[in-house]
Design a protein around this motif. Structure first.
Motif, PDB file in Angstrom:
ATOM      1  N   ASP A 122      -5.252   5.972  -1.252  1.00 27.03           N
ATOM      2  CA  ASP A 122      -4.393   6.259  -2.354  1.00 27.03           C
ATOM      3  C   ASP A 122      -4.063   7.706  -2.403  1.00 27.03           C
ATOM      4  OD1 ASP A 122      -2.729   5.416  -4.815  1.00 27.03           O
ATOM      5  OD2 ASP A 122      -4.313   6.621  -5.664  1.00 27.03           O
ATOM      6  N   ILE A 123      -5.013   8.673  -2.103  1.00 26.93           N
ATOM      7  CA  ILE A 123      -5.034   9.942  -2.019  1.00 26.93           C
ATOM      8  C   ILE A 123      -3.925  10.376  -0.659  1.00 26.93           C
ATOM      9  CG2 ILE A 123      -6.343  12.036  -1.301  1.00 26.93           C
ATOM     10  CD1 ILE A 123      -8.807  10.849  -2.734  1.00 26.93           C
ATOM     11  N   ALA A 124      -3.981   9.616   0.251  1.00 26.31           N
ATOM     12  CA  ALA A 124      -3.263   9.912   1.556  1.00 26.31           C
ATOM     13  C   ALA A 124      -1.855   9.689   1.169  1.00 26.31           C
ATOM     14  CB  ALA A 124      -3.708   9.261   2.747  1.00 26.31           C
ATOM     15  N   LYS A 125      -1.619   8.623   0.470  1.00 24.60           N
ATOM     16  CA  LYS A 125      -0.188   8.401   0.113  1.00 24.60           C
ATOM     17  C   LYS A 125       0.177   9.085  -0.744  1.00 24.60           C
ATOM     18  CE  LYS A 125       0.628   5.273  -2.978  1.00 24.60           C
ATOM     19  NZ  LYS A 125       0.554   4.136  -4.035  1.00 24.60           N
ATOM     20  N   ASN A 126      -0.399   9.642  -1.877  1.00 25.25           N
ATOM     21  CA  ASN A 126       0.111  10.723  -2.806  1.00 25.25           C
ATOM     22  C   ASN A 126       0.356  12.052  -2.115  1.00 25.25           C
ATOM     23  OD1 ASN A 126      -0.252   8.867  -4.929  1.00 25.25           O
ATOM     24  ND2 ASN A 126      -2.075   9.434  -5.340  1.00 25.25           N
ATOM     25  N   ALA A 127      -0.414  12.437  -1.150  1.00 21.65           N
ATOM     26  CA  ALA A 127      -0.226  13.661  -0.315  1.00 21.65           C
ATOM     27  C   ALA A 127       1.173  13.667   0.578  1.00 21.65           C
ATOM     28  CB  ALA A 127      -1.493  14.049   0.593  1.00 21.65           C
ATOM     29  N   LEU A 128       1.315  12.442   1.159  1.00 20.06           N
ATOM     30  CA  LEU A 128       2.323  12.405   1.846  1.00 20.06           C
ATOM     31  C   LEU A 128       3.708  12.356   0.960  1.00 20.06           C
ATOM     32  CD1 LEU A 128       3.247  12.061   4.662  1.00 20.06           C
ATOM     33  CD2 LEU A 128       3.327   9.591   4.630  1.00 20.06           C
ATOM     34  N   MET A 129       3.561  11.785  -0.091  1.00 18.85           N
ATOM     35  CA  MET A 129       4.644  11.765  -1.000  1.00 18.85           C
ATOM     36  C   MET A 129       4.919  13.154  -1.611  1.00 18.85           C
ATOM     37  SD  MET A 129       3.993   8.488  -3.390  1.00 18.85           S
ATOM     38  CE  MET A 129       5.526   8.736  -4.473  1.00 18.85           C
ATOM     39  N   VAL A 130       4.082  14.094  -1.866  1.00 19.66           N
ATOM     40  CA  VAL A 130       4.361  15.471  -2.106  1.00 19.66           C
ATOM     41  C   VAL A 130       4.974  16.215  -1.117  1.00 19.66           C
ATOM     42  CG1 VAL A 130       2.922  17.606  -2.904  1.00 19.66           C
ATOM     43  CG2 VAL A 130       2.415  15.587  -4.158  1.00 19.66           C
ATOM     44  N   ARG A 131       4.400  15.991   0.117  1.00 21.43           N
ATOM     45  CA  ARG A 131       5.476  16.610   1.326  1.00 21.43           C
ATOM     46  C   ARG A 131       6.633  16.152   1.559  1.00 21.43           C
ATOM     47  NH1 ARG A 131       5.359  20.968   4.476  1.00 21.43           N
ATOM     48  NH2 ARG A 131       5.948  20.178   6.531  1.00 21.43           N
ATOM     49  N   SER A 132       6.678  15.049   1.021  1.00 19.49           N
ATOM     50  CA  SER A 132       8.353  14.550   1.166  1.00 19.49           C
ATOM     51  C   SER A 132       9.072  15.283   0.184  1.00 19.49           C
ATOM     52  CB  SER A 132       8.224  13.069   1.157  1.00 19.49           C
ATOM     53  OG  SER A 132       9.629  12.516   1.159  1.00 19.49           O
ATOM     54  N   GLU A 133       8.323  15.327  -1.054  1.00 23.09           N
ATOM     55  CA  GLU A 133       9.128  15.918  -2.021  1.00 23.09           C
ATOM     56  C   GLU A 133       9.353  17.701  -1.849  1.00 23.09           C
ATOM     57  OE1 GLU A 133       6.640  15.332  -5.395  1.00 23.09           O
ATOM     58  OE2 GLU A 133       7.359  13.321  -5.568  1.00 23.09           O
ATOM     59  N   GLY A 134       8.542  18.041  -0.979  1.00 20.92           N
ATOM     60  CA  GLY A 134       8.730  19.476  -0.652  1.00 20.92           C
ATOM     61  C   GLY A 134       9.760  19.637   0.301  1.00 20.92           C
ATOM     62  N   LEU A 135       9.713  18.610   1.297  1.00 18.94           N
ATOM     63  CA  LEU A 135      10.800  18.866   2.186  1.00 18.94           C
ATOM     64  C   LEU A 135      12.334  18.460   1.755  1.00 18.94           C
ATOM     65  CD1 LEU A 135       9.147  16.789   5.143  1.00 18.94           C
ATOM     66  CD2 LEU A 135       9.751  19.346   5.035  1.00 18.94           C
ATOM     67  N   GLU A 136      12.418  17.714   0.681  1.00 18.39           N
ATOM     68  CA  GLU A 136      13.582  17.412   0.048  1.00 18.39           C
ATOM     69  C   GLU A 136      13.974  18.642  -0.719  1.00 18.39           C
ATOM     70  OE1 GLU A 136      15.463  14.909  -0.160  1.00 18.39           O
ATOM     71  OE2 GLU A 136      14.582  13.126   0.158  1.00 18.39           O
ATOM     72  N   SER A 137      13.031  19.461  -1.361  1.00 15.89           N
ATOM     73  CA  SER A 137      13.385  20.538  -2.297  1.00 15.89           C
ATOM     74  C   SER A 137      13.984  21.656  -1.289  1.00 15.89           C
ATOM     75  CB  SER A 137      12.437  21.077  -2.888  1.00 15.89           C
ATOM     76  OG  SER A 137      12.533  22.296  -3.326  1.00 15.89           O
ATOM     77  N   GLN A 138      13.173  22.022   0.097  1.00 15.66           N
ATOM     78  CA  GLN A 138      13.781  22.785   1.169  1.00 15.66           C
ATOM     79  C   GLN A 138      14.990  22.666   1.619  1.00 15.66           C
ATOM     80  OE1 GLN A 138      10.332  22.803   3.847  1.00 15.66           O
ATOM     81  NE2 GLN A 138       8.770  23.359   2.113  1.00 15.66           N
ATOM     82  N   VAL A 158       6.502   7.929   4.431  1.00 23.05           N
ATOM     83  CA  VAL A 158       6.174   7.460   2.925  1.00 23.05           C
ATOM     84  C   VAL A 158       6.154   6.021   2.852  1.00 23.05           C
ATOM     85  CG1 VAL A 158       6.546   7.954   0.655  1.00 23.05           C
ATOM     86  CG2 VAL A 158       6.516   9.753   2.252  1.00 23.05           C
ATOM     87  N   GLN A 159       7.143   5.511   2.957  1.00 22.84           N
ATOM     88  CA  GLN A 159       7.466   3.926   2.838  1.00 22.84           C
ATOM     89  C   GLN A 159       6.445   3.310   3.596  1.00 22.84           C
ATOM     90  OE1 GLN A 159      11.730   2.991   3.831  1.00 22.84           O
ATOM     91  NE2 GLN A 159      12.402   4.385   1.912  1.00 22.84           N
ATOM     92  N   ALA A 160       6.348   3.396   4.987  1.00 24.19           N
ATOM     93  CA  ALA A 160       5.553   2.920   5.679  1.00 24.19           C
ATOM     94  C   ALA A 160       3.900   3.132   5.286  1.00 24.19           C
ATOM     95  CB  ALA A 160       5.490   3.401   7.304  1.00 24.19           C
ATOM     96  N   TYR A 161       3.581   4.007   4.834  1.00 22.90           N
ATOM     97  CA  TYR A 161       2.257   4.547   4.322  1.00 22.90           C
ATOM     98  C   TYR A 161       2.086   3.763   3.064  1.00 22.90           C
ATOM     99  CZ  TYR A 161      -2.066   6.992   5.062  1.00 22.90           C
ATOM    100  OH  TYR A 161      -3.498   7.300   5.352  1.00 22.90           O
ATOM    101  N   ALA A 162       3.295   3.778   2.312  1.00 20.21           N
ATOM    102  CA  ALA A 162       2.952   3.175   0.864  1.00 20.21           C
ATOM    103  C   ALA A 162       2.648   1.714   1.019  1.00 20.21           C
ATOM    104  CB  ALA A 162       4.278   3.445  -0.086  1.00 20.21           C
ATOM    105  N   GLY A 163       3.346   0.961   1.882  1.00 18.76           N
ATOM    106  CA  GLY A 163       3.143  -0.428   2.094  1.00 18.76           C
ATOM    107  C   GLY A 163       1.812  -0.486   2.664  1.00 18.76           C
ATOM    108  N   GLU A 164       1.348   0.252   3.626  1.00 22.03           N
ATOM    109  CA  GLU A 164       0.046   0.124   4.233  1.00 22.03           C
ATOM    110  C   GLU A 164      -1.070   0.145   3.176  1.00 22.03           C
ATOM    111  OE1 GLU A 164      -2.803  -0.748   7.112  1.00 22.03           O
ATOM    112  OE2 GLU A 164      -0.956  -1.081   7.049  1.00 22.03           O
TER     113      GLU A 164
END
Length: 286
Positions: A157-173, A51-57
């Motif tokens: 921007d869409i790809a970054k947001n999707a990756l952030m949602v995926r990361s939040e899901g992993l955090e919840s799990q 997420v951090q790398a993709y956000a920077g890119e």
């Protein structure tokens, strides 16, 4: 030694065996949860790094696209001014050409000089029209490039947001796994016996194929996947919505066929088991 003494010794020996089995069951259960927790932690760390790398890119791409878009807008504005000037010039030349032709038709000017003037003016109009056509083509290309940049910006921007949602899901799990690990560590005794772990020797994963009112569950995997009667599997649900991801409990295989198996929960499930829920020898995220 009396008969009663022998019986007591036998009972003590049997009790020691049972306690040893309980200790082994508890250890295996805790080890399994700990392994799943560590694996989930690694996945979360990897997802966060991505997420951090993709956000920077994404930010870099957005900045480049914005700068390029500003340059294109400036160039388009200048081109519009130039086009208006060229069109005005062409209109003036066409007006002059029309006047000259009118004079020729009425015989007000000498035929040789008027013919020359008409030819010159006509060529000038053609050159101006060619230049206008070229400017329009260049303007169209710039508009297309600007649209492509805008699409690239939106995709990033869409790809970054999707990756952030995926990361939040992993955090919840991961948080859910941590809770279950804490419960496993706090549990023991009869609870450990009820949920004793006996996973298949191979790494397996499948889905719930069907359920019935008696509590029996049909799975999409069987002996071909390495299942045997008595094996236990973890059953859980994963969803793109973190609030819907859930650990449901442990099931024990009762009967197997090559491509399917019948199982039932070893204890009260932590939720309603549904078709499509996942089963595996250990919890897998992703």
């Amino acid at each position: 030694m009396t008969t009663i003494g022998k019986i007591l010794v036998g009972v003590n020996f049997l009790f020691s065996i049972i306690m040893a089995a309980l200790v082994i069951f508890v250890y295996v259960a805790r080890t399994n949860w700990h392994h799943a927790f560590e694996e989930a932690s690694k996945k979360v760390q990897t997802a966060n790094a991505s997420v951090q790398a993709y956000a920077g890119e994404s930010e870099r791409i957005q900045a480049e696209a914005k700068n390029r878009e500003n340059e294109l807008n400036t160039k388009l504005a200048n081109m519009d001014k130039q086009l208006k000037a060229e069109v005005a010039t062409r209109q003036k030349v066409e007006s002059d050409l029309t006047a000259v032709k009118s004079q020729v038709n009425t015989g007000q000017v000498a035929s040789a000089s008027s013919a020359e003037e008409v030819t010159r003016r006509d060529a000038e109009v053609k050159n101006l029209q060619k230049k206008i056509d070229e400017l329009n083509a260049e303007k169209f290309a710039l508009v297309k490039q600007s649209n492509e940049l805008r699409d690239k910006f939106m995709s990033a921007d869409i790809a970054k947001n999707a990756l952030m949602v995926r990361s939040e899901g992993l955090e919840s799990q991961l948080q859910e796994l941590a809770k279950q690990l804490a419960k496993a560590k706090a549990g023991g005794g009869a609870g450990a016996l009820l949920t004793s772990n006996n996973p298949p020797p191979e790494d397996v994963e499948g889905l719930v194929k069907s359920t019935d009112s008696s509590g029996l569950i049909t799975l999409t995997i069987g002996s071909d996947a390495g299942l045997s009667p008595g094996n236990t599997l973890e059953i859980y649900r994963l969803s793109n919505d973190p609030t819907k991801s859930k650990y449901l409990g442990r099931i024990r295989v009762m009967d197997v066929r090559p491509n399917e198996a019948v199982a039932k929960p070893v204890s009260r499930p932590l939720g309603t088991i549904q078709v499509g829920d996942r089963v595996a020898n250990r919890i897998k995220i992703g």
